[in-house]
Design an enzyme around this catalytic site. Structure first.
Site, PDB file in Angstrom:
ATOM      1  N   ASP A  93       3.027  15.332  14.338  1.00 17.78           N
ATOM      2  CA  ASP A  93       3.003  15.170  12.876  1.00 17.78           C
ATOM      3  C   ASP A  93       1.580  15.248  12.335  1.00 17.78           C
ATOM      4  O   ASP A  93       1.201  14.500  11.440  1.00 17.78           O
ATOM      5  CB  ASP A  93       3.653  13.845  12.476  1.00 17.78           C
ATOM      6  CG  ASP A  93       4.253  13.902  11.068  1.00 17.78           C
ATOM      7  OD1 ASP A  93       4.385  15.018  10.520  1.00 17.78           O
ATOM      8  OD2 ASP A  93       4.581  12.843  10.516  1.00 17.78           O
ATOM      9  N   GLY A 138       7.540   3.500   4.094  1.00 21.83           N
ATOM     10  CA  GLY A 138       8.003   4.509   5.038  1.00 21.83           C
ATOM     11  C   GLY A 138       9.516   4.514   5.081  1.00 21.83           C
ATOM     12  O   GLY A 138      10.180   3.968   4.196  1.00 21.83           O
ATOM     13  N   GLY A 139      10.080   5.086   6.136  1.00 22.91           N
ATOM     14  CA  GLY A 139      11.524   5.221   6.213  1.00 22.91           C
ATOM     15  C   GLY A 139      12.257   3.919   6.438  1.00 22.91           C
ATOM     16  O   GLY A 139      13.419   3.774   6.053  1.00 22.91           O
ATOM     17  N   PHE A 140      11.575   2.936   7.056  1.00 24.67           N
ATOM     18  CA  PHE A 140      12.252   1.687   7.408  1.00 24.67           C
ATOM     19  C   PHE A 140      11.658   0.458   6.723  1.00 24.67           C
ATOM     20  O   PHE A 140      12.079  -0.659   6.992  1.00 24.67           O
ATOM     21  CB  PHE A 140      12.213   1.482   8.926  1.00 24.67           C
ATOM     22  CG  PHE A 140      12.927   2.552   9.693  1.00 24.67           C
ATOM     23  CD1 PHE A 140      14.313   2.641   9.675  1.00 24.67           C
ATOM     24  CD2 PHE A 140      12.217   3.492  10.417  1.00 24.67           C
ATOM     25  CE1 PHE A 140      14.977   3.635  10.378  1.00 24.67           C
ATOM     26  CE2 PHE A 140      12.867   4.486  11.127  1.00 24.67           C
ATOM     27  CZ  PHE A 140      14.250   4.558  11.105  1.00 24.67           C
ATOM     28  N   GLY A 141      10.691   0.655   5.847  1.00 25.03           N
ATOM     29  CA  GLY A 141      10.100  -0.508   5.198  1.00 25.03           C
ATOM     30  C   GLY A 141       8.778  -0.164   4.535  1.00 25.03           C
ATOM     31  O   GLY A 141       8.428   1.003   4.378  1.00 25.03           O
ATOM     32  N   LEU A 199       0.815  -1.214   0.000  1.00 18.87           N
ATOM     33  CA  LEU A 199       0.000   0.000   0.000  1.00 18.87           C
ATOM     34  C   LEU A 199       0.852   1.269   0.000  1.00 18.87           C
ATOM     35  O   LEU A 199       0.400   2.328  -0.402  1.00 18.87           O
ATOM     36  CB  LEU A 199      -0.923   0.012   1.225  1.00 18.87           C
ATOM     37  CG  LEU A 199      -1.892  -1.170   1.346  1.00 18.87           C
ATOM     38  CD1 LEU A 199      -2.640  -1.100   2.674  1.00 18.87           C
ATOM     39  CD2 LEU A 199      -2.869  -1.193   0.178  1.00 18.87           C
ATOM     40  N   VAL A 206       4.426  -0.867   3.753  1.00 19.89           N
ATOM     41  CA  VAL A 206       3.132  -1.174   4.368  1.00 19.89           C
ATOM     42  C   VAL A 206       2.337  -2.001   3.369  1.00 19.89           C
ATOM     43  O   VAL A 206       2.225  -1.635   2.198  1.00 19.89           O
ATOM     44  CB  VAL A 206       2.354   0.110   4.717  1.00 19.89           C
ATOM     45  CG1 VAL A 206       0.990  -0.241   5.304  1.00 19.89           C
ATOM     46  CG2 VAL A 206       3.151   0.973   5.689  1.00 19.89           C
ATOM     47  N   LYS A 221       2.685  -2.744   8.866  1.00 19.91           N
ATOM     48  CA  LYS A 221       3.871  -1.907   8.699  1.00 19.91           C
ATOM     49  C   LYS A 221       5.088  -2.774   8.986  1.00 19.91           C
ATOM     50  O   LYS A 221       5.317  -3.186  10.118  1.00 19.91           O
ATOM     51  CB  LYS A 221       3.803  -0.722   9.667  1.00 19.91           C
ATOM     52  CG  LYS A 221       4.892   0.315   9.486  1.00 19.91           C
ATOM     53  CD  LYS A 221       4.610   1.517  10.395  1.00 19.91           C
ATOM     54  CE  LYS A 221       5.616   2.625  10.199  1.00 19.91           C
ATOM     55  NZ  LYS A 221       5.297   3.801  11.054  1.00 19.91           N
TER      56      LYS A 221
END
EC number: 2.7.11.14
Length: 551
Positions: free
Chosen positions: A314, A198-201, A195, A203, A218
């Site tokens: 955020d 993000g910064g580390f992987g 979908l 979703v 996630k």
């Protein structure tokens, strides 16, 4: 030439949409799998679980859905307890009603429970409160009903709760707690399309094999986390999500690990984010009645975080997601932080265009920064751009910073109502002590005239219909070919310290979310059926469902 990227996207979307619909073949597969399930024996659950449970009424009988359900079933077996529970349900119904119907409900409740209690007296009220109610005039009755409600809740926390602990219903609760604590790994789920990332992987969408429940997963790359020293931030996000239980914030349902990833399983929001709805559907911006509705739900979400001493940091439309019904939730708590007495927060965090002046000037800050970002978001939903960017030309990062610190907000879009202008001005006040939500200890943004059409009690109870419902046949996500793959992380090795961190992270099912899933999908009723017999065989095999066979 065949567009293989387009074909891959079509196949992935088809499988994903089919899983969401629960086709006949999937239902049969689900029924077959459920027949193999059974609760742990009473002896095992008592021995292993009882000593680990804190006997707290609020947790067991109110917050945990299965505990609440079984406690209510128990109350139904004792006439005095049942009477108290029915009275509290009637009070709840009265509190959520509106207008003349609320007045009529009050008269009915007073007549039935206080004046001529044909079904039995409410003994828990005590002589003093009973006497006051009997002599009260109509104008005093709402206050007395709330006092009676408090007395009813106090009563249930006493003898009924003690008796519940010695009943078969509590034994069944312990069985469910044992079932809840089963090990969770990737074989527990079917996995569908990506979908986003993000910064580390990435979703992706997943589905629980035993219930059919869809979630977003996630997946945090373990090596990437270690390389970027992101372990502390990932664990903080997980721990914050565990604490949060609000209909206006994405819920964490599971935390588990694979050989390569740490996985957070959360609410799947199929309706896209508000940024998409602002910029990609029709003219830029959202109609005002939707802005009011979303802003009301966002306010409730932010207030819930603040009540837990959590600063979001955020808030922006991109992080507000719509579900199937059109309700919205805050997402991505990766920048959230716990507010601690005597420990000022000074770290610059957030997104350019939404950060408050105190963040940009590197001074101590706290909860007011979330309300500033809220003002930016309301403005953007209405105008189709953030308040300190020029929509007609590219604005540099430094210029946005200068305008945020120095310039007053300007309203040029014709859709801004006077109430909308006022709430934006108040949220966007330069000094945090002048900002709506922060001017006094009880400064509640929900009381602003912008929300005059919203009944917040009914909103929080899920009784207000959203003004927009997403199309269930649309996938509100980028094509899988547009989501860039991560490059492989090399040169990272794990040690015992890493293993301990992974174990601390991967705690399995989150009780409240898991129990809600079990009830909502009907598995609770199935496994509680005394005439039902499990066929054996376990419920988490690695077989793919018919839905997933085309992946």
């Amino acid at each position: 030439m065949c567009d293989m990227g387009g074909l891959d996207n079509l196949i992935a979307n088809t499988a994903y949409l089919q899983a969401r619909k629960n086709s006949e073949g999937d239902v049969k597969e689900l029924q077959k799998r459920r027949k193999s399930l059974s609760l742990p024996s009473t002896d095992v659950s008592r021995k292993e679980i009882k000593e680990t449970i804190t006997l707290d009424y609020q947790s067991i009988c109110v917050e945990q859905p299965i505990g609440q359900r079984l406690f209510r079933d128990f109350l139904g077996t004792v006439s005095e307890y049942k009477l108290a529970e029915e009275f509290l349900e009637e009070v709840k119904e009265w509190e959520l009603e509106e207008g003349s119907a609320k007045e009529q409900l009050m008269e009915k409740l007073v007549s039935r429970r206080f004046k001529e209690p044909a079904e039995g007296s409410l003994n828990f009220l005590g002589k003093d409160l009973s006497s006051r109610i009997q002599q009260a005039q109509s104008k005093d009755m709402p206050e007395l009903i709330l006092l009676a409600k408090d007395a009813g809740n106090a009563f249930l926390m006493d003898a009924p709760f003690q008796d519940f602990q010695n009943s078969p219903f509590y034994d069944r609760f312990l069985q469910w707690k044992a079932f809840e604590r089963q090990p969770i790994n990737q074989k527990y789920f079917y996995e569908f399309r990506i979908l986003g990332k993000g910064g580390f992987g990435e979703v992706c969408a997943i589905q629980v094999k035993n219930t059919g429940q869809m979630y977003a997963c996630k997946k945090l790359d373990k090596k990437r986390l270690k390389k970027k020293n992101g372990e502390k931030m990932a664990l903080l996000e997980k721990e914050i999500l565990e604490k949060v239980h609000s209909p206006f914030i994405v819920s964490l349902a599971y935390a588990y690990e694979t050989k390569t990833h740490l996985c957070l399983v959360m609410s799947l929001m199929n309706g896209g984010d508000l940024k998409f709805h602002i910029y990609n559907i029709g003219e830029k911006g959202i109609e005002i009645k939707r802005v009011i509705f979303y802003s009301a739900q966002i306010c409730c979400g932010i207030l819930h975080l603040h009540s837990l001493k959590i600063l979001y940091r955020d808030m922006k439309p991109e992080n507000v997601l719509l579900d199937d019904n059109g309700n919205c939730r805050l997402s991505d708590l990766g920048l959230a932080v716990k507010v601690k007495e005597g420990k000022p927060i000074t770290q610059r965090a957030g997104t350019n265009g939404y950060m408050a002046p105190e963040i940009l000037t590197d001074v101590d800050y706290s909860y007011p920064v979330d309300w500033f970002a809220m003002g930016c978001s309301i403005y953007e939903m209405i105008a189709g751009h953030t308040p300190f960017r020029d929509p007609k030309e590219k604005t540099s990062k430094e210029e946005v910073k200068r305008k945020t610190i120095e310039d007053e907000v300007v309203f040029q879009h014709p859709v801004f109502t006077e109430e909308a202008k006022d709430i934006c001005r108040l949220f966007l006040a330069k000094k945090p002590q002048n900002r709506l939500g922060s001017r006094t200890n009880d400064d509640d943004p929900r009381k602003h005239a912008f929300f005059k059409s919203i009944n917040f009690q009914r909103l929080e109870a899920g009784m207000v219909d959203p003004p927009f419902v997403p199309d269930p046949s649309v996938v509100y996500a980028k094509d899988i070919s547009d989501i860039a793959d991560f490059s492989e992380v090399k040169g990272i090795e794990f040690d015992d310290k890493d293993s301990k961190f992974f174990k601390r992270f991967a705690t399995g099912a989150i009780p409240i979310s898991w129990q809600k899933e079990i009830i909502d999908t009907g598995l609770f009723d199935e496994l509680n059926d005394p005439s039902r017999e499990a066929t054996g065989g376990g419920g988490n095999s690695g077989e793919k469902s018919g839905v997933c066979s085309i992946l």
